[in-house]
Design a protein around this motif. Structure first.
Motif, PDB file in Angstrom:
ATOM      1  N   ILE A 187       1.194  -1.191   0.132  1.00 14.77           N
ATOM      2  CA  ILE A 187      -0.212   0.013   0.004  1.00 14.77           C
ATOM      3  C   ILE A 187       0.980   1.288  -0.035  1.00 14.77           C
ATOM      4  O   ILE A 187       1.720   1.028   0.622  1.00 14.77           O
ATOM      5  N   GLU A 188       0.467   2.153  -0.704  1.00 13.93           N
ATOM      6  CA  GLU A 188       1.146   3.301  -0.749  1.00 13.93           C
ATOM      7  C   GLU A 188       0.979   4.312   0.207  1.00 13.93           C
ATOM      8  O   GLU A 188       1.835   5.321   0.616  1.00 13.93           O
ATOM      9  N   GLU A 189      -0.013   4.571   1.094  1.00 14.93           N
ATOM     10  CA  GLU A 189      -0.549   5.336   1.801  1.00 14.93           C
ATOM     11  C   GLU A 189       0.084   4.893   3.142  1.00 14.93           C
ATOM     12  O   GLU A 189       0.395   3.835   3.434  1.00 14.93           O
ATOM     13  N   GLU A 190       0.255   6.108   4.224  1.00 16.22           N
ATOM     14  CA  GLU A 190       0.562   5.493   5.490  1.00 16.22           C
ATOM     15  C   GLU A 190      -0.602   5.244   6.283  1.00 16.22           C
ATOM     16  O   GLU A 190      -1.507   5.884   6.393  1.00 16.22           O
ATOM     17  N   VAL A 191      -0.673   4.207   6.697  1.00 16.39           N
ATOM     18  CA  VAL A 191      -1.966   3.264   7.583  1.00 16.39           C
ATOM     19  C   VAL A 191      -1.321   2.864   8.870  1.00 16.39           C
ATOM     20  O   VAL A 191      -0.437   2.087   8.854  1.00 16.39           O
ATOM     21  N   TYR A 192      -2.144   3.453  10.110  1.00 17.05           N
ATOM     22  CA  TYR A 192      -1.659   2.866  11.070  1.00 17.05           C
ATOM     23  C   TYR A 192      -2.702   2.142  11.843  1.00 17.05           C
ATOM     24  O   TYR A 192      -4.021   2.427  11.611  1.00 17.05           O
ATOM     25  N   ARG A 227       2.713   0.550  12.115  1.00 17.84           N
ATOM     26  CA  ARG A 227       2.315   1.029  10.502  1.00 17.84           C
ATOM     27  C   ARG A 227       2.236  -0.042   9.372  1.00 17.84           C
ATOM     28  O   ARG A 227       3.037  -0.963   9.608  1.00 17.84           O
ATOM     29  N   LYS A 229       2.669  -1.963   6.154  1.00 19.71           N
ATOM     30  CA  LYS A 229       3.317  -1.973   4.761  1.00 19.71           C
ATOM     31  C   LYS A 229       2.552  -2.433   3.587  1.00 19.71           C
ATOM     32  O   LYS A 229       2.659  -2.353   2.802  1.00 19.71           O
ATOM     33  N   GLN A 264      -7.764   0.611   1.553  1.00 18.59           N
ATOM     34  CA  GLN A 264      -7.067   0.887   0.437  1.00 18.59           C
ATOM     35  C   GLN A 264      -6.666  -0.540  -0.120  1.00 18.59           C
ATOM     36  O   GLN A 264      -5.883  -0.625  -1.160  1.00 18.59           O
ATOM     37  N   ARG A 299      -7.813  -0.928  -4.063  1.00 18.49           N
ATOM     38  CA  ARG A 299      -6.905  -0.135  -4.757  1.00 18.49           C
ATOM     39  C   ARG A 299      -5.435  -0.805  -5.231  1.00 18.49           C
ATOM     40  O   ARG A 299      -5.021  -0.875  -6.162  1.00 18.49           O
TER      41      ARG A 299
END
Length: 144
Positions: free
Chosen positions: A19-24, A42, A44, A52, A55
């Motif tokens: 995934i490209e976005e920062e997700v916590y 976080r 990855k 996400q 996508r």
């Protein structure tokens, strides 16, 4: 053209895609590091249920197909086609299901390639899809 329609299911389509976005997320139950109780994790890679994840999957499969030489339809963005030695193979992607039609030898070769890349379930000839029941006979296709 006398083509048969085949169906395959990708078992882990939404799992483990980058995934490209920062997700916590909060730390999973049972995972405790003392002196770091307030920390979060976080991600990855995608998990099921993560918004996400679809996508990430579509980006990955699109890059995979185009990397193999498939061209993507401009009118139908989930339709891919390739011509090999004058023989046509068409793939339609619907979430984590693949519908394949065209030359039988290309279909078999594509199924083998997909099985090497993904955890796949080969459902053979298409029988049920999106609430439709399909019978494939030599005289044509019957849909109910």
């Amino acid at each position: 053209m006398g083509w048969h329609i085949h169906q395959m299911d990708v078992k882990t389509a939404f799992l483990n895609r980058v995934i490209e976005e920062e997700v916590y997320i909060e730390k999973p139950e049972g995972y405790e590091v003392f002196s770091r109780e307030s920390h979060v994790c976080r991600l990855k890679r995608a998990l099921y249920g993560l918004k996400q994840a679809p996508r990430a999957w579509y980006t990955w499969i699109d890059n995979y197909f185009t990397g193999l030489g498939f061209s993507k339809s401009e009118a139908v963005p989930n339709l891919y086609q390739i011509v090999v030695e004058g023989k046509l193979l068409i793939i339609i992607l619907y979430v984590d299901d693949l519908i394949l039609t065209g030359d039988e030898l290309l279909i078999l070769s594509c199924k083998d390639d997909l099985a090497k890349e993904f955890q796949m379930k080969d459902l053979d000839l298409l029988h049920y899809f999106l609430g439709l029941e399909i019978w494939q006979r030599s005289g044509g296709l019957f849909v109910s």
